[in-house]
Design an enzyme around this catalytic site. Structure first.
Site, mmCIF file in Angstrom:
data_model
loop_
_atom_site.group_PDB
_atom_site.id
_atom_site.type_symbol
_atom_site.label_atom_id
_atom_site.label_comp_id
_atom_site.label_asym_id
_atom_site.label_seq_id
_atom_site.Cartn_x
_atom_site.Cartn_y
_atom_site.Cartn_z
ATOM 1 C CE LYS A 42 -2.668 2.028 5.000
ATOM 2 N NZ LYS A 42 -2.646 1.257 3.746
ATOM 3 C CB SER B 28 -0.951 0.015 1.202
ATOM 4 O OG SER B 28 -0.240 0.164 2.412
#
Length: 242
Positions: A93, A52
């Site tokens: 993230k 991701s």
């Protein structure tokens, strides 16, 4: 008489060299071990399980993250956090919005905007828009809005937009800020702070002491190896003279 004088001179030279060698190795050990202790106090290693954050951090990569308080986090930082509504495991993230921000995507040029300002994101996977799905969110005070760099394959704040906090997570959910990649060897390096976020109010965060720590460890290793190499070199030189 000359031979005796040379012998004494060589002896004193070897003794002085041995002392210097010992001092170099002692100093090297202090620096080498001290660097690792320093790193252990400030940093933690993490393995990124998914892609991701690709291409910035590939799946399976090892990163070094500085243990920081959530209040120190700025836009553009890559953070390690854990939030029960996102799952049971730590996640990695990038912060694109902080409390009070209005985050939206996308402009006609396909860019993310923060408080109406388009953000250039050179770290994204691919050349398409900053998000394959448009969205808008107002980040509550004390919260962070988080996105992956691989926007078409990241379960991030966009998935949680209907939650009570509009997809954001509390600052105190952050455990660490990623400062460097440690593995694989081809990707080793310090994380850059995105220039586009530095122009926004609050700017970007300052890197942790990963570079001085690395220099300390390397300097220690050089001194240890240099000191250890003196003995064999001195013996070989002595045999050559003999």
């Amino acid at each position: 008489m000359s031979s005796s004088t040379e012998h004494r001179t060589d002896g004193r030279g070897r003794t002085a060299g041995s002392v210097l060698s010992g001092l170099a190795m002692a100093a090297g050990c202090v620096l080498f071990l001290g660097g690792f202790v320093w790193a252990a106090l400030i940093y933690r290693p993490y393995t990124v399980p998914t892609d991701s954050m690709s291409p910035t951090i590939e799946a399976g990569a090892r990163v070094i993250a500085e243990k920081v308080d959530g209040s120190q986090i700025r836009r553009g930082d890559i953070v390690v956090f854990k939030d029960s509504s996102w799952g049971d495991l730590p996640m990695v993230k990038r912060v694109v919005g902080v409390g009070g921000d209005k985050v939206a995507c996308c402009t006609k040029q396909g860019r993310l905007t923060v408080n109406g300002t388009p953000v250039e994101e050179p770290y994204l996977q691919g050349s398409g828009p900053a998000s394959p799905v448009g969205f808008k969110a107002k980040v509550p005070t004390g919260q962070l809005f988080l996105l992956g760099d691989h926007r078409s394959d990241s379960m991030d704040s966009r998935v949680h937009l209907t939650d009570g906090d509009h997809g954001s997570v509390p600052r105190d959910a952050v455990a660490a800020r990623v400062d460097a990649r440690a593995w694989p060897l081809g990707s080793v390096g310090v994380m850059d702070r995105p220039a586009a976020f530095s122009a926004l109010p609050g700017g970007t965060s300052q890197p942790g002491p990963i570079q001085p720590i690395t220099l300390t460890v390397v300097a220690g290793a050089v001194l240890i190896l240099g000191g250890a190499a003196y003995g064999p070199i001195a013996r070989r030189t002595g045999r050559t003279r003999a």
